[in-house]
Scaffold this active site. Structure first.
Site, short mmCIF file in Angstrom:
data_model
loop_
_atom_site.label_atom_id
_atom_site.label_comp_id
_atom_site.label_asym_id
_atom_site.label_seq_id
_atom_site.Cartn_x
_atom_site.Cartn_y
_atom_site.Cartn_z
N LYS A 194 -10.93 -26.60 -24.71
CA LYS A 194 -10.33 -26.51 -26.05
C LYS A 194 -11.36 -26.09 -27.09
O LYS A 194 -11.10 -25.23 -27.93
CB LYS A 194 -9.76 -27.90 -26.39
N HIS A 246 -32.13 -28.02 -20.34
CA HIS A 246 -32.39 -27.12 -21.48
C HIS A 246 -33.88 -26.96 -21.76
O HIS A 246 -34.38 -25.84 -21.91
CB HIS A 246 -31.71 -27.65 -22.74
O1 LIG Z 1 -25.86 -29.93 -23.20
C1 LIG Z 1 -25.87 -30.60 -24.22
O2 LIG Z 1 -26.15 -30.00 -25.41
C2 LIG Z 1 -25.68 -30.57 -26.61
C3 LIG Z 1 -26.41 -29.84 -27.73
O3 LIG Z 1 -26.06 -28.49 -27.71
P1 LIG Z 1 -26.26 -27.60 -29.01
O4 LIG Z 1 -25.93 -26.23 -28.58
O5 LIG Z 1 -25.33 -28.16 -30.05
O6 LIG Z 1 -27.68 -27.78 -29.41
C4 LIG Z 1 -25.93 -32.06 -26.65
O7 LIG Z 1 -25.32 -32.61 -27.81
C5 LIG Z 1 -25.31 -32.71 -25.42
O8 LIG Z 1 -25.64 -34.09 -25.39
C6 LIG Z 1 -25.83 -32.06 -24.15
O9 LIG Z 1 -25.07 -32.49 -23.04
#
Ligand SMILES: O=C1O[C@H](COP(=O)(O)O)[C@@H](O)[C@H](O)[C@H]1O
Ligand SMILES: NC(=O)C1=CN([C@@H]2O[C@H](COP(=O)(O)OP(=O)(O)OC[C@H]3O[C@@H](n4cnc5c(N)ncnc54)[C@H](OP(=O)(O)O)[C@@H]3O)[C@@H](O)[C@H]2O)C=CC1
Length: 544
Positions: free
Chosen positions: A66, A287
């Site tokens: 969504k 990441h």
């Molecule tokens: O993969 C994830 O990323 C988000 C943050 O992503 P962003 O693109 O908003 O920086 C994070 O909030 C989440 O916990 C995590 O699983």
């Protein structure tokens, strides 16, 4: 004919100077220049335009679908970046009509007045199939819906399957796809999966082995959405496209590299999910490690996906598993004076978090890349929730100038900062002569702020880039099986020890910079913070 593992050309183009200080939001169309560039160089050259392409969203009724997947598909469709014949099929257990499904995701598509007609066209391309994730009936039904389209176009469809699903159903869904829903001869099938890719080396290997028993590596697209971010993609251009950085990008000149991810909010009621993983698995192992490999890797032989991923893997192989002494773990507590309810809540106050949980919401780890380029240079990976700001950046701190001829303490270390978000920027903090009659030195910056240099250039959202790349068959920005395995090997012993010994995290207050011990560990490993640098944003008042 599109083929897997092809190189995709860079999605970035030169912007022009127009209104200052505004980067358009993700829902706005891309600039005409960028659209033309994408259509000409990416889509036309990489995609077979005629056969139908079918994009199936498993978990269509869910949050990710969504909030991210359907809006992204709409933006790509609206901007004319998808193949001419494309259909979108939602699949989930809920008994929904297509109208209900559209109602679910439409608000996130941010359809503008002039786009209503085109949005109706998009909706006409959407269908929905109800089915279980572990039983053949739903998948047979899905296959028959695709088969009808194939009949209409008299040829096999290319099939993209997006698993916007919890990890416990990855295995049954992929098995069912393999059994019932693969493309016929002449078409291709690609599988897109979202993290978590396991919880440790063993569970990740289990999933990888399962996928490998069903699909070839070039059919598997593991999304790490940080690889779709503009500034993360820019790392390779900055490093390998500038003569300036090459000679100094090593242990002789660089004192440390800090890769940070900070979020200014807590679990917001989703602590139940977070608690199963914790910040190390949620952000650091994926990441931040992806960013680290791009900072540390050698120049690849070419921009081919395999050449790049080979270099990233070499970096991972050179990193020893993280030891508990090289880590600071934290967990936030509520700030009684916090500005809102969220800020007053500690992690353990979230009713979805198990009582007494020792899961870390902040982590700092010191890693060493044990090779000729980096030996002895600490790589600090730092991530946390409920901190003082939203920020993701790479900070390269250079060593002191040898043979300092200036008054003691005047020279500060040069820093190169690549700010991933918000307000994308590349800046170098350096010394200059203070303008005027004297001969004093002062800290200043060379500043490439995107919102003033690239005004009106809308940076595509990470998901837009990555989904488009799957259509194009480019795996540069997706995680290969061995890459994932080596990344897990670096963290698994630590995770095991933390869990076994129930190592308690250090408390930090919601909205702070995290535990003081984090700064202390960085200092211990040679990071220097002087607190003397002051940034003044450009004024643009043409006084001269
Ligand atoms: O993969 C994830 O990323 C988000 C943050 O992503 P962003 O693109 O908003 O920086 C994070 O909030 C989440 O916990 C995590 O699983
Ligand atoms: N183009 C642009 O938009 C530019 C913007 N700026 C802005 O100027 C401001 C300052 O720049 P910045 O590069 O952060 O320089 P600073 O010298 O203020 O900070 C340098 C580093 O020190 C860390 N730090 C801050 N406080 C402490 C502390 N008490 N102890 C130890 N470490 C600390 C910061 O990390 P952390 O606080 O995350 O822990 C950061 O990693 C920033 O807001 C930056 O965004 C600067 C140049 C260009």
């Amino acid at each position: 004919m599109s083929k897997s593992n092809e190189d995709s050309k860079s999605l970035s183009v030169q912007g022009q100077r127009r209104d200052r200080n505004r980067i358009p939001s993700a829902s706005e169309p891309l600039s005409p220049e960028l659209l033309k560039f994408l259509r000409d160089s990416l889509v036309e050259s990489h995609m077979q335009m005629e056969p139908p392409h079918v994009f199936v969203v498993f978990g269509a009724s869910g949050d990710l679908a969504k909030k991210k997947i359907y809006p992204t598909l709409w933006w790509l469709y609206r901007d004319g970046l998808l193949p001419k014949v494309v259909y979108f099929i939602g699949y989930a257990r809920s008994d929904l009509s297509i109208e209900e499904l559209v109602k679910h995701f439409e608000p996130n598509c941010k359809v503008k007045d002039g786009e209503k007609e085109q949005f109706s066209e998009f909706v006409k391309k959407c269908t929905y199939v109800t089915g279980a994730y572990d039983k053949p009936e739903g998948f047979e039904k899905l296959d028959s819906v695709i088969a009808e389209l194939e009949q209409k176009y008299d040829g096999p469809a290319n099939r993209l399957y997006y698993l916007a699903l919890p990890p416990n159903v990855f295995a049954p869904v992929t098995s069912q796809i393999k059994e019932h829903c693969m493309a016929g001869s002449g078409g291709w099938t690609r599988i897109i999966i979202e993290k978590p890719f396991g919880r440790d080396t063993a569970t990740s290997a289990e999933l990888s082995n399962h996928l490998a028993s069903l699909f070839h590596e070039d059919q598997i697209y593991r999304i790490d959405h940080y690889l779709g971010k503009e500034m993360v993609q820019n790392l390779m251009v900055l490093r390998f496209g500038n003569r300036l950085f090459g000679p100094s990008w090593n242990r002789d000149h660089i004192a440390s590299v800090t890769i940070s991810f900070k979020e200014p909010f807590g679990t917001q009621g989703r602590g139940g999910y977070f608690d199963e993983f914790g910040i190390l698995r949620d952000v650091m192992q994926n990441h931040l490690m992806q960013i680290l490999t791009l900072v540390a890797m050698e120049k690849p032989a070419s921009l081919n996906a395999e050449d790049i991923r080979d270099e990233k893997v070499k970096v991972l192989k050179s990193i020893r598993p993280v030891r508990v002494d090289d880590v600071v773990l934290g967990q936030y507590v509520g700030d009684p004076n916090g500005k809102d309810e969220d800020a007053r809540q500690g992690y353990l106050d979230d009713p979805t978090v198990p009582k007494g949980s020792t899961t870390a919401t902040y982590a700092l780890a010191v890693l060493n890349v044990n090779n000729e380029r980096w030996d002895g240079v600490p790589f600090f990976l730092r991530c946390g929730k409920a901190l003082n700001e939203r920020k993701a950046e790479v900070r390269v701190q250079f060593r002191e100038v040898p043979g300092d001829i200036y008054p003691s303490g005047a020279l500060k270390r040069t820093e190169l900062v690549i700010r991933v978000q918000p307000n994308e920027a590349v800046y170098i903090k350096l010394m200059t002569k203070r303008p005027g009659m004297g001969f004093d030195v002062e800290e200043t910056e060379l500043d490439l702020s995107y919102n003033s240099r690239y005004t009106d250039v809308r940076l595509p959202d990470a998901y837009e880039r990555l989904i488009l790349e799957v259509f194009c068959g480019s795996q540069i920005n997706f995680v290969r099986t061995d890459e994932l395995d080596y990344a897990w090997k670096i963290f698994t012993p630590l995770l095991d020890q933390i869990e076994k010994e129930k190592i308690p995290p250090i408390e930090y207050v919601y909205g702070s910079r995290g535990p003081r011990e984090g700064d202390e560990l960085m200092q211990h490993h040679g990071f220097v913070f002087t607190g003397t640098y002051k940034w003044s944003p450009p004024q643009n008042n043409n006084k001269l």
